[in-house]
Design a protein around this motif. Sequence first.
Motif, PDB file in Angstrom:
ATOM      1  N   ARG A  95      63.375  23.878 100.053  1.00  0.00           N
ATOM      2  CA  ARG A  95      61.895  22.777  99.851  1.00  0.00           C
ATOM      3  C   ARG A  95      60.923  23.025 100.584  1.00  0.00           C
ATOM      4  N   THR A  99      61.208  15.668 103.174  1.00  0.00           N
ATOM      5  CA  THR A  99      61.549  14.650 101.704  1.00  0.00           C
ATOM      6  C   THR A  99      61.777  12.989 102.912  1.00  0.00           C
ATOM      7  N   SER A 102      66.418  14.245 103.139  1.00  0.00           N
ATOM      8  CA  SER A 102      65.738  14.869 104.736  1.00  0.00           C
ATOM      9  C   SER A 102      65.657  14.475 106.281  1.00  0.00           C
TER      10      SER A 102
END
Length: 146
Positions: A95, A99, A102
């Motif tokens: 990624r 996020t 995460s």
Amino acid sequence: MVSSAEFRRVFAAFDQDGDGKISEAELRLCMKAALGGDMSAEEVQALMATADTDGDGFLDEEEFVRLVEETAAGTQDEEGDRCREAFGMYVMEGRGCITPLSLKLMMSRLGLHLDVDDCQAMIHRFDLNGDGVLNFDEFKTMMMMG
């Protein structure tokens, strides 16, 4: 490098009552929400004393931006390496950004069990470009504030 306009957006997020000033209480609350940890009253007072150039007991927008920019300028090299290493611990495979999921996973590893909504709120506070995730520059800004 993060622009002054982006720092001003972070200032607005910290200025919870919208009075154009960040109080010690607002600074402490925002640090707790943003970083999941608490600053002691002494730490907040020391930070305020360093940055409060007019001595009114508050950080106005200019004082806040100056503090963040000076902190950024003084921590580029060694801090940048440590920050990049820390950023890598939060990033999900492939990624290249942090996020809400995460962040939740990393916080769990650190013993802080937050729900995804809490993680979204933490990210939102420092998501300077509004894409819902933290890139490295946004993460650095978040870390400088702690």
